[in-house]
Write a protein that holds these residues in place. Structure first.
Motif, PDB file in Angstrom:
ATOM      1  N   LEU A  13      -6.656  -0.495  -0.707  1.00 15.84           N
ATOM      2  CA  LEU A  13      -6.076  -1.678  -1.348  1.00 15.84           C
ATOM      3  C   LEU A  13      -6.801  -2.037  -2.638  1.00 15.84           C
ATOM      4  O   LEU A  13      -8.029  -2.139  -2.676  1.00 15.84           O
ATOM      5  N   LEU A  59     -10.970  -2.944  -3.740  1.00 14.99           N
ATOM      6  CA  LEU A  59     -10.225  -4.156  -4.083  1.00 14.99           C
ATOM      7  C   LEU A  59     -10.590  -4.673  -5.474  1.00 14.99           C
ATOM      8  O   LEU A  59     -11.768  -4.795  -5.822  1.00 14.99           O
ATOM      9  N   LEU A 106      -0.523  -5.136  -1.821  1.00 15.29           N
ATOM     10  CA  LEU A 106       0.158  -5.926  -0.807  1.00 15.29           C
ATOM     11  C   LEU A 106       0.265  -7.345  -1.335  1.00 15.29           C
ATOM     12  O   LEU A 106      -0.719  -8.079  -1.395  1.00 15.29           O
ATOM     13  N   ILE A 132      -6.876  -5.729   8.581  1.00 13.29           N
ATOM     14  CA  ILE A 132      -6.606  -5.586   7.149  1.00 13.29           C
ATOM     15  C   ILE A 132      -7.631  -4.672   6.496  1.00 13.29           C
ATOM     16  O   ILE A 132      -7.344  -3.988   5.508  1.00 13.29           O
ATOM     17  N   LEU A 159      -4.565  -7.640  -3.150  1.00 13.97           N
ATOM     18  CA  LEU A 159      -4.192  -8.335  -1.924  1.00 13.97           C
ATOM     19  C   LEU A 159      -3.930  -9.786  -2.282  1.00 13.97           C
ATOM     20  O   LEU A 159      -4.840 -10.530  -2.650  1.00 13.97           O
TER      21      LEU A 159
END
Length: 293
Positions: free
Chosen positions: A163, A187, A142, A157, A166
């Protein structure tokens, strides 16, 4: 060996033929036309020819009669993103970066179950982030940097559990970093440069075991950096300068063998990690890049 190469070539040719001949439903074709109209398609750099099959349109990939990818970065799009894109149920990649898009991010985009990559950076988007990402279970990237987005980063989120990247840098996000950030265990890159985020970081950053890039520079964070940050052994890039941290000395115990860039307002730590003066920020280095994996 020649037989193997010939068989491979035939397979690739067959795949290309199937792809180009793929059909999409009237509904999906209409949605693409709505995108074209809403973003001033007649002035695009690479326009679509509606008389040809959808699979031949610039930036569109079709598989099994469904649109699975739209990549129109650097293509002169102006206008707003139509919410109907959220009805492309098999969409995996949406890249509209480096255009002149305005208006909000449609909530429908983060409700796409198969969406893996959403790239909207370097536009003029405004408004708030969607509050819930619970349907975005496959979202891996994203990137929204350099827009005019505002408000808080929602606790929702943390629901985007897959994810890897980010990047919300260079917007107008305010308030505290949500504690739910700690739930993003996959992440690898967290970039929040140049917002007005504030307060003490209460998220347990140490839970982000795969984190390689931590960019919190030029916000208004206060208090002490969480001690658990020192356990992030995969870090390669850390930028913390331009905040109001009381202390980041928890990083005295950082053992990140691949650490290449470290910028902070703590001169002792800068020297310890090989940087006696701040380098250019991450955003300054990548502001005009658009490198695809």
């Amino acid at each position: 060996m020649n037989i193997i190469l010939k068989a491979t070539a035939i397979t690739l040719l067959l795949f290309a033929t199937i792809t180009l001949n793929a059909q999409v439903t009237k509904q999906e074709k209409q949605i693409l036309k709505e995108l074209y109209k809403a973003t001033n398609g007649d002035k695009w750099i690479h326009k679509w020819d509606f008389s040809k099959k959808v699979a031949t349109w610039h930036g569109v990939i079709v598989e099994n009669n469904h649109v699975v990818e739209i990549d129109l970065h650097h293509n002169g799009l102006e206008g707003t993103i139509p919410s109907s894109l959220g009805d492309l149920s098999r969409l995996r990649v949406l890249n509209l970066a480096f255009n002149k898009l305005t208006g909000p991010i449609p909530i429908s985009l983060v409700q796409l179950h198969y969406l893996e990559k959403l790239k909207l950076e370097m536009n003029s988007l405004s408004g708030l982030l969607p509050s819930s990402f619970k349907k975005a279970r496959n979202l891996r990237e994203l990137t929204l940097f350099n827009n005019g987005l505002e408000g808080v980063i929602p606790e929702g989120i943390g629901e985007a559990s897959q994810l890897r990247i980010l990047n919300l840098s260079s917007n107008y996000f305010k308030g505290e970093l949500p504690k739910a950030i700690e739930d993003l265990s996959e992440l690898e890159s967290l970039e929040l440069f140049g917002n007005t985020l504030s307060g003490t970081i209460v998220a347990d950053l140490g839970r982000l075991r795969n984190l390689k890039e931590l960019v919190l520079s030029y916000n208004r964070f206060e208090g002490n950096l969480p001690e658990s940050t020192a356990s992030l052994s995969q870090l390669k890039l850390v930028q913390l300068q331009g905040n109001n941290f009381g202390s980041i000395r928890a990083l005295l115990n950082l053992r990140a063998e691949s650490l290449a860039i470290f910028d902070s307002d703590d001169s002792f730590l800068n020297i310890k990690f090989g940087s006696d003066m701040p380098s250019q920020t991450r955003m300054a280095n990548t502001k005009f890049e658009d490198v695809e994996d």
